[in-house]
Design a protein around this motif. Structure first.
Motif, PDB file in Angstrom:
ATOM      1  N   GLY A 118       0.806  -1.213   0.000  1.00 15.93           N
ATOM      2  CA  GLY A 118       0.000   0.000   0.000  1.00 15.93           C
ATOM      3  C   GLY A 118       0.842   1.267   0.000  1.00 15.93           C
ATOM      4  N   PRO A 119       0.193   2.397   0.193  1.00 15.52           N
ATOM      5  CA  PRO A 119       0.891   3.683   0.115  1.00 15.52           C
ATOM      6  C   PRO A 119       1.815   3.918   1.303  1.00 15.52           C
ATOM      7  CG  PRO A 119      -1.383   3.991   0.824  1.00 15.52           C
ATOM      8  CD  PRO A 119      -1.249   2.545   0.456  1.00 15.52           C
ATOM      9  N   GLU A 120       2.906   4.595   1.036  1.00 16.98           N
ATOM     10  CA  GLU A 120       3.861   5.029   2.067  1.00 16.98           C
ATOM     11  C   GLU A 120       4.328   3.869   2.934  1.00 16.98           C
ATOM     12  OE1 GLU A 120       2.847   8.647   4.160  1.00 16.98           O
ATOM     13  OE2 GLU A 120       1.586   9.333   2.527  1.00 16.98           O
ATOM     14  N   SER A 121       4.542   2.724   2.322  1.00 17.83           N
ATOM     15  CA  SER A 121       4.937   1.541   3.079  1.00 17.83           C
ATOM     16  C   SER A 121       6.415   1.593   3.444  1.00 17.83           C
ATOM     17  CB  SER A 121       4.642   0.275   2.263  1.00 17.83           C
ATOM     18  OG  SER A 121       4.813  -0.877   3.047  1.00 17.83           O
ATOM     19  N   VAL A 122       6.711   1.448   4.716  1.00 17.20           N
ATOM     20  CA  VAL A 122       8.073   1.454   5.261  1.00 17.20           C
ATOM     21  C   VAL A 122       8.786   2.782   4.968  1.00 17.20           C
ATOM     22  CG1 VAL A 122      10.021  -0.080   5.741  1.00 17.20           C
ATOM     23  CG2 VAL A 122       8.079  -0.994   4.542  1.00 17.20           C
TER      24      VAL A 122
ATOM     25  N   SER B 239       2.223  -0.919   4.781  1.00 17.68           N
ATOM     26  CA  SER B 239       0.796  -0.867   4.464  1.00 17.68           C
ATOM     27  C   SER B 239       0.502  -1.911   3.402  1.00 17.68           C
ATOM     28  CB  SER B 239       0.361   0.526   4.008  1.00 17.68           C
ATOM     29  OG  SER B 239       1.016   0.920   2.829  1.00 17.68           O
ATOM     30  N   ARG B 240      -0.665  -2.515   3.509  1.00 15.52           N
ATOM     31  CA  ARG B 240      -1.069  -3.603   2.617  1.00 15.52           C
ATOM     32  C   ARG B 240      -2.499  -3.344   2.149  1.00 15.52           C
ATOM     33  NH1 ARG B 240       3.574  -3.944   2.654  1.00 15.52           N
ATOM     34  NH2 ARG B 240       4.901  -5.536   3.605  1.00 15.52           N
ATOM     35  N   THR B 241      -2.750  -3.641   0.875  1.00 14.86           N
ATOM     36  CA  THR B 241      -4.064  -3.461   0.288  1.00 14.86           C
ATOM     37  C   THR B 241      -4.548  -4.785  -0.299  1.00 14.86           C
ATOM     38  OG1 THR B 241      -3.615  -1.145  -0.263  1.00 14.86           O
ATOM     39  CG2 THR B 241      -5.415  -2.210  -1.445  1.00 14.86           C
ATOM     40  N   LEU B 242      -5.725  -5.202   0.101  1.00 11.32           N
ATOM     41  CA  LEU B 242      -6.365  -6.375  -0.471  1.00 11.32           C
ATOM     42  C   LEU B 242      -7.237  -5.909  -1.639  1.00 11.32           C
ATOM     43  CD1 LEU B 242      -6.760  -9.507  -0.002  1.00 11.32           C
ATOM     44  CD2 LEU B 242      -8.938  -8.865   1.063  1.00 11.32           C
TER      45      LEU B 242
ATOM     46  N   GLU C 218       5.821  14.343  -2.938  1.00 12.91           N
ATOM     47  CA  GLU C 218       4.407  14.015  -2.766  1.00 12.91           C
ATOM     48  C   GLU C 218       3.927  12.990  -3.780  1.00 12.91           C
ATOM     49  OE1 GLU C 218       0.773  13.792  -1.086  1.00 12.91           O
ATOM     50  OE2 GLU C 218       2.558  14.788  -0.287  1.00 12.91           O
ATOM     51  N   GLU C 219       4.402  13.072  -5.026  1.00 12.45           N
ATOM     52  CA  GLU C 219       3.943  12.113  -6.029  1.00 12.45           C
ATOM     53  C   GLU C 219       4.361  10.684  -5.683  1.00 12.45           C
ATOM     54  OE1 GLU C 219       7.571  14.250  -7.922  1.00 12.45           O
ATOM     55  OE2 GLU C 219       5.842  14.736  -6.653  1.00 12.45           O
ATOM     56  N   VAL C 220       5.510  10.536  -5.018  1.00 22.15           N
ATOM     57  CA  VAL C 220       5.934   9.208  -4.562  1.00 22.15           C
ATOM     58  C   VAL C 220       5.053   8.751  -3.407  1.00 22.15           C
ATOM     59  CG1 VAL C 220       7.839   7.884  -3.571  1.00 22.15           C
ATOM     60  CG2 VAL C 220       8.290   9.583  -5.346  1.00 22.15           C
ATOM     61  N   ARG C 221       4.705   9.666  -2.534  1.00 22.67           N
ATOM     62  CA  ARG C 221       3.860   9.320  -1.396  1.00 22.67           C
ATOM     63  C   ARG C 221       2.470   8.884  -1.858  1.00 22.67           C
ATOM     64  NH1 ARG C 221       7.005  11.164   2.827  1.00 22.67           N
ATOM     65  NH2 ARG C 221       5.524  10.301   4.319  1.00 22.67           N
ATOM     66  N   ARG C 222       2.016   9.404  -2.991  1.00 25.61           N
ATOM     67  CA  ARG C 222       0.699   9.034  -3.510  1.00 25.61           C
ATOM     68  C   ARG C 222       0.713   7.690  -4.209  1.00 25.61           C
ATOM     69  NH1 ARG C 222      -4.296  10.220  -2.788  1.00 25.61           N
ATOM     70  NH2 ARG C 222      -4.759  10.006  -4.999  1.00 25.61           N
ATOM     71  N   GLY C 223       1.886   7.182  -4.567  1.00 22.17           N
ATOM     72  CA  GLY C 223       1.969   5.921  -5.285  1.00 22.17           C
ATOM     73  C   GLY C 223       1.374   4.776  -4.478  1.00 22.17           C
ATOM     74  N   ARG C 224       0.702   3.865  -5.167  1.00 21.02           N
ATOM     75  CA  ARG C 224       0.080   2.681  -4.569  1.00 21.02           C
ATOM     76  C   ARG C 224      -1.087   3.012  -3.640  1.00 21.02           C
ATOM     77  NH1 ARG C 224       3.482  -1.581  -6.054  1.00 21.02           N
ATOM     78  NH2 ARG C 224       1.522  -2.741  -5.993  1.00 21.02           N
ATOM     79  N   HIS C 225      -1.607   4.235  -3.722  1.00 25.40           N
ATOM     80  CA  HIS C 225      -2.799   4.563  -2.944  1.00 25.40           C
ATOM     81  C   HIS C 225      -3.947   3.697  -3.446  1.00 25.40           C
ATOM     82  CE1 HIS C 225      -6.213   6.812  -1.321  1.00 25.40           C
ATOM     83  NE2 HIS C 225      -5.356   7.365  -0.475  1.00 25.40           N
ATOM     84  N   PRO C 226      -4.779   3.165  -2.550  1.00 23.78           N
ATOM     85  CA  PRO C 226      -5.834   2.246  -2.991  1.00 23.78           C
ATOM     86  C   PRO C 226      -6.778   2.844  -4.029  1.00 23.78           C
ATOM     87  CG  PRO C 226      -6.099   2.853  -0.669  1.00 23.78           C
ATOM     88  CD  PRO C 226      -4.740   3.271  -1.089  1.00 23.78           C
TER      89      PRO C 226
END
Length: 258
Positions: free
Chosen positions: A151-155, A249-252, A168-176
């Motif tokens: 998920g977003p902002e993981s580790v 963070s993890r997204t199902l 910020e664009e990196v922080r938005r990556g993988r947002h659900p």
């Protein structure tokens, strides 16, 4: 007996192999909470009901193997892809006896499979999600993509310790919601989307070194030599204040092809 030195911890971590997707070397040295949904168990229930399955970016095959064991049966058609040669070899040894064909391939499209070939496509922590390719190989009329994504902002606490603040664009990556938009743009219907944030602890600098050697995309230019000064700072921090805490963070994700 004195404390283990920085040099000893780092040397041990550098000498340890990182092939496959088994993190048991970190037992007692690092920990990560697991999502409440239990991806491997849920995948097992889906494997028990599917006839043609593709597991993308299978790593060393450990997650798929466990899910197959839980399922108690093997789909009649079962394939897995892996792009890193050492992992592909490990996955072949683990999954081959379970009847899985492991295809060593690049992760970018196209994959060497026919349109609509699979009833179920799965993936755990894919590095990149190629939604149009996933939609292409799913069967029309209910073919399902079932996956657990990073998920977003993981580790990011650990990443930014080495790299500094990320844009910020990196922080938005993988947002659900970004993931869901990609799935819908490829023509899929999103039927489940859940994200959890999970506590991680690193109890010595060797655990961090091994982790960053294994999960190479977190700090892409990582080496002990390049980051020795920051690693020494981290060692001192852990010695003085206790475990270094970060949050994964993890997204199902479950999406169907109509």
């Amino acid at each position: 007996m004195g404390r283990v030195t920085f040099e000893e911890l780092v040397a041990e971590a550098v000498a340890e192999p990182v092939e496959g997707w088994d993190f048991s070397w970190l037992d007692g040295r690092a920990s990560e909470a697991r999502p409440s949904w239990g991806y491997q168990r849920l995948l097992g229930t889906r494997l028990a009901a599917a006839d043609a399955v593709l597991d993308l970016q299978t790593g060393g095959g450990e997650v798929l193997a466990g899910a197959l064991d839980a399922a108690g049966r093997k789909p009649s058609v079962l394939a897995a892809t892996e792009g890193w040669a050492p992992n592909a070899a490990k996955a072949t040894g683990l999954l081959g006896p379970r009847g899985v064909v492991v295809v060593a391939t690049g992760e970018e499209p196209p994959q060497p499979f026919a349109d609509g070939a699979f009833e179920l496509v799965s993936s755990r922590h894919p590095a990149t999600v190629w939604w149009e390719e996933i939609a292409r190989v799913l069967r029309p009329g209910g073919g399902t993509y079932f996956a657990q994504h990073v998920g977003p902002e993981s580790v990011f606490e650990l990443i930014e310790f080495f790299l500094g603040p990320l844009p910020e664009e990196v922080r938005r990556g993988r947002h659900p919601e970004v993931e869901a938009a990609g799935a819908r743009a490829a023509g899929l219907e999103v039927v489940d989307l859940r994200t959890e944030r999970l506590r991680m602890e690193f109890r010595d600098v060797g655990a961090v070194v091994w982790f960053l050697r294994k999960v190479i995309w977190l700090v892409p230019d990582f080496s002990v030599e390049r980051y020795e000064e920051r690693l020494r700072d981290l060692h001192a921090l852990i010695e003085d204040a206790g475990p270094f805490v970060a949050y994964s963070s993890r997204t199902l994700v479950e999406a169907r092809r109509p």
